[in-house]
Design a protein around this motif. Structure first.
Motif, short mmCIF file in Angstrom:
data_model
loop_
_atom_site.label_atom_id
_atom_site.label_comp_id
_atom_site.label_asym_id
_atom_site.label_seq_id
_atom_site.Cartn_x
_atom_site.Cartn_y
_atom_site.Cartn_z
N PHE A 231 26.89 -10.17 5.37
CA PHE A 231 26.87 -11.46 6.06
C PHE A 231 28.20 -11.78 6.72
O PHE A 231 28.26 -12.44 7.76
N TYR A 232 29.29 -11.29 6.14
CA TYR A 232 30.60 -11.49 6.73
C TYR A 232 30.71 -10.74 8.07
O TYR A 232 31.38 -11.20 8.99
N ASN A 233 30.05 -9.60 8.14
CA ASN A 233 30.06 -8.77 9.36
C ASN A 233 28.70 -8.77 10.04
O ASN A 233 28.27 -7.76 10.61
N LEU A 234 28.04 -9.93 10.00
CA LEU A 234 26.66 -10.02 10.47
C LEU A 234 26.49 -9.57 11.92
O LEU A 234 25.48 -8.98 12.29
N GLU A 235 27.51 -9.84 12.76
CA GLU A 235 27.40 -9.47 14.17
C GLU A 235 27.37 -7.94 14.37
O GLU A 235 26.99 -7.45 15.44
N ASN A 236 27.77 -7.20 13.33
CA ASN A 236 27.79 -5.74 13.44
C ASN A 236 26.53 -5.08 12.87
O ASN A 236 26.38 -3.84 12.97
N ILE A 237 25.64 -5.87 12.27
CA ILE A 237 24.44 -5.29 11.65
C ILE A 237 23.51 -4.72 12.71
O ILE A 237 22.97 -3.62 12.56
N GLY A 238 23.31 -5.45 13.80
CA GLY A 238 22.46 -4.94 14.89
C GLY A 238 22.98 -3.62 15.43
O GLY A 238 22.22 -2.63 15.50
N PRO A 239 24.26 -3.56 15.82
CA PRO A 239 24.81 -2.28 16.28
C PRO A 239 24.74 -1.18 15.22
O PRO A 239 24.58 0.00 15.56
N ALA A 240 24.85 -1.56 13.94
CA ALA A 240 24.77 -0.56 12.87
C ALA A 240 23.38 0.09 12.85
O ALA A 240 23.25 1.32 12.81
N PHE A 241 22.34 -0.75 12.88
CA PHE A 241 20.97 -0.20 12.94
C PHE A 241 20.77 0.59 14.23
O PHE A 241 20.11 1.63 14.23
N GLY A 242 21.35 0.09 15.32
CA GLY A 242 21.22 0.78 16.59
C GLY A 242 21.81 2.18 16.53
O GLY A 242 21.22 3.15 17.04
N SER A 243 22.96 2.30 15.89
CA SER A 243 23.60 3.61 15.79
C SER A 243 22.80 4.55 14.90
O SER A 243 22.74 5.76 15.14
N ILE A 244 22.15 4.00 13.87
CA ILE A 244 21.33 4.83 12.97
C ILE A 244 20.19 5.47 13.74
O ILE A 244 19.97 6.69 13.68
N PHE A 245 19.45 4.64 14.48
CA PHE A 245 18.25 5.13 15.15
C PHE A 245 18.55 5.86 16.46
O PHE A 245 17.84 6.80 16.83
N SER A 246 19.59 5.44 17.18
CA SER A 246 19.89 6.07 18.46
C SER A 246 20.44 7.48 18.30
O SER A 246 20.38 8.28 19.24
N GLN A 247 20.98 7.78 17.12
CA GLN A 247 21.63 9.07 16.93
C GLN A 247 20.81 10.06 16.10
O GLN A 247 21.29 11.13 15.75
N ILE A 248 19.55 9.67 15.81
CA ILE A 248 18.70 10.53 14.98
C ILE A 248 18.55 11.91 15.60
O ILE A 248 18.67 12.94 14.93
N PHE A 249 18.25 11.95 16.90
CA PHE A 249 17.98 13.22 17.56
C PHE A 249 19.08 13.64 18.54
O PHE A 249 18.89 14.56 19.33
N THR A 250 20.20 12.97 18.48
CA THR A 250 21.30 13.33 19.38
C THR A 250 22.54 13.77 18.62
O THR A 250 23.44 14.39 19.19
N GLY A 251 22.61 13.46 17.33
CA GLY A 251 23.83 13.70 16.60
C GLY A 251 24.77 12.51 16.78
O GLY A 251 24.55 11.67 17.64
N SER A 252 25.78 12.44 15.95
CA SER A 252 26.70 11.30 15.99
C SER A 252 27.93 11.65 16.81
O SER A 252 28.61 12.64 16.56
N ALA A 253 28.23 10.80 17.78
CA ALA A 253 29.38 11.02 18.65
C ALA A 253 30.67 10.68 17.92
O ALA A 253 30.68 9.92 16.95
N ALA A 254 31.77 11.23 18.42
CA ALA A 254 33.08 10.93 17.86
C ALA A 254 33.45 9.48 18.11
O ALA A 254 33.19 8.94 19.17
N THR A 255 34.00 8.84 17.10
CA THR A 255 34.47 7.47 17.24
C THR A 255 35.59 7.22 16.24
O THR A 255 35.43 7.51 15.05
N GLY A 256 36.70 6.72 16.72
CA GLY A 256 37.85 6.54 15.84
C GLY A 256 38.31 7.87 15.29
O GLY A 256 38.42 8.87 15.99
#
Length: 559
Positions: A231-256
């Protein structure tokens, strides 16, 4: 010697749990039974709750524990470091997409566990002391008449009781307590080893009583702490789910500091960690469920459907969202480097340079096309800082920064020459300290400080880890002693318990990465014989379920 052993374990893991074929076998069996039995994890979900609450109990049913106690014991065996450290390890290795594959493993695993528990309960026996004993080794022996397979499974269970339920649990508890309270791992391990001995000497009745008390408490504490971060990082929950599903068949890109992961790597590690978390298909939970008071094996199988749901789909998801929404998984943190996770490569690489990142991505994901080679040569060090150039230190799948060389005995800054052979420092007493990615319980602990509780969040992880992992060690001691009972009889139980407690103490101050490697191999050595066995009994399983519902409906209409 230690590094050579670690390399051997990694090789073995690559041939087994880390192989291309293992995730497909695990998910394939779960998918087969899901379709073959008509999605029992969906159709029987409500009925499972009725069974576990005792509303369908029959007086006089044989067994040692209630349905709830059997579920709590089995959950205490699965809800452990896999939920705290295992999820973090999967994301560290495969990125957000690994969490999806943990979900997939859990959904199909609900059916796998339903099958293995039902069959194991059906062929359980009453031992000389009047208690129940069950598990895959008993259906392999009594129904399939494959004593060799039963023996192989029982031996694997004993090994896995150390590799899954003992060593990783103790190691993660000690790390969490040390990072939070500064207490020596050896002291933590010693105290808990004594407590573990006091519990497991009481057998299944004491184990069931302790675990049925611990599981609800530890779950509430952990959920509250996780929600405080989410809840403290609620604004990041949507992007978190987005990254989970968007990267299922593409692999995870480099970040940080995270250098990316291929689809295959995320899939493999997500499935592997999913199994470590919920143990569906491993054949461990049936040993606990065999103690339940029930005269209908299917009813206990129904109860087991709830385990992967609670363990992975609920608790692991909370952990995953905490880590992803807080962003700590892409950040580098000051830590002491594990030697087995440290390598020195030739050339200077930066994770800020796109060409370097691509080269490192291919290397870390074991893909072709990179030109990275291990460094061989000498590094001159003055007051802990390298004066030489032409090399890059990698730790925890990331480019290490601000590295200092210390003498391990005194933690003094080192000055002198260091010989490097094949990317490894040849001087034994050198510790590297710097910034890199972190994983396992350490990563989850850091993530829990990014919520409403601030730095106090780390105490929630430490307490949760202590309760989760300790209860897992308790449950697995029972699995191991049932396997020992099958192999050599009751006389072997006490020596086994002594070794089990000793191993718990030793692991508290041993290398983290090495412990995970042992655990990953032990899991597969149990899983393969069990999956083979339940596939052979697929027709019997279907008929057993059919008979259960026929009997259930006739009794309902008769009442």
């Amino acid at each position: 010697m230690l590094e050579a052993f670690s390399d051997f374990l990694k090789l073995l893991d690559g041939l087994l749990g880390g192989s291309v074929w293992f995730p497909y076998i695990l998910l394939g069996v779960g998918l087969f039974f899901t379709l073959y039995l008509g999605f029992p994890q969906v159709r029987y979900f409500k009925h499972a709750w009725l069974v576990v609450t005792g509303k369908l109990d029959r007086k006089g049913a044989p067994g040692d524990t209630s349905h709830f106690q059997a579920l709590a014991t089995a959950l205490s065996g699965t809800v452990g470091t896999g939920n705290i450290g295992g999820v973090a390890f999967a994301i560290y290795l495969g990125g957000p997409a690994a969490l999806f594959w943990m979900w997939a493993t859990a959904f199909l695993g609900m059916t796998t566990k339903f099958v293995e528990v039902t069959l194991s309960h059906k062929y359980r026996i009453k031992t000389e002391d009047g208690t129940m004993a069950g598990g895959p080794m008993f259906y392999m022996d009594r129904r399939l008449n494959m004593k060799w397979l039963a023996g192989a499974f029982a031996i694997a269970t004993v090994v896995s009781s150390f590799g899954t339920g003992n060593l990783p649990q103790s190691n993660n508890i000690a790390i969490g307590i040390e990072s939070t309270f500064g207490l020596s791992p050896a002291i933590t391990g010693g105290v808990l080893a004594v407590l573990l001995a006091l519990v497991i000497l009481g057998g299944i009745h004491r184990i069931a009583k302790v675990t049925s008390s611990i599981v609800p408490v530890m779950s509430v504490i952990y959920v509250v702490g996780a929600l405080a971060v989410i809840f403290y990082n609620l604004e990041n929950i949507g992007p978190a789910f987005g990254s989970i599903f968007s990267q299922i068949f593409t692999g995870s890109a480099a970040t940080g500091g995270f250098l990316g992961a291929t689809i295959a790597y995320a899939f493999n590690r997500g499935v592997n960690r999913g199994l470590f978390s919920n143990e569906a298909g491993q054949g461990s939970a049936p040993i606990a469920h065999a103690s339940a008071r029930a005269d209908e094996p299917v009813s206990e199988g129904m109860v087991s459907i709830l385990e992967p749901f609670i363990d992975t789909i609920l608790i692991c998801t909370l952990t995953g969202l905490v880590i992803l929404s807080s962003g700590v998984w892409t950040e580098k943190h000051l830590n002491d480097f594990d030697k087995t996770e440290t390598s020195i490569i030739a050339g200077q690489y930066s994770d800020k340079d796109d060409e370097d990142k691509n080269n490192l991505f291919l290397y870390l994901n074991e893909e072709k096309g990179h030109n990275i080679e291990m460094y061989n040569g000498t590094i001159e060090v003055v007051s802990g800082k390298a004066q030489s150039q032409g090399f890059t230190i990698l730790h925890a799948r990331s480019v290490a920064e601000d590295v200092r060389f210390l003498l391990s005995e005194e933690e003094d800054l080192y000055t002198g020459s260091l010989v490097i052979q094949n990317g490894k420092i040849q001087k034994e007493n050198i510790i590297l300290r710097g910034k890199s990615l972190i994983h396992s319980a350490e990563l989850t602990t850091e993530a829990f400080t990014r919520g409403y509780f601030g730095d106090y969040g780390q105490y929630i992880v430490s307490i949760g880890l202590l309760l989760f992992a300790f209860s897992t060690a308790i449950a697995w001691s029972y699995y191991g002693d049932r396997a020992i009972t099958y192999l050599i009889g009751p006389r072997g139980v006490m020596p086994y318990r002594v070794f089990y407690v000793a191993g718990f103490f030793w692991a508290s101050f041993s290398d983290t990465a090495l412990i995970w490697d042992i655990a990953a191999i032990a899991i597969v050595l149990m899983t393969l014989p069990n999956l083979f066995g339940i596939m052979l009994l697929r027709k019997e399983m279907k008929q057993t379920v059919k008979d259960y519902w026929s009997d259930y409906e006739s009794k309902r209409s008769g009442s």
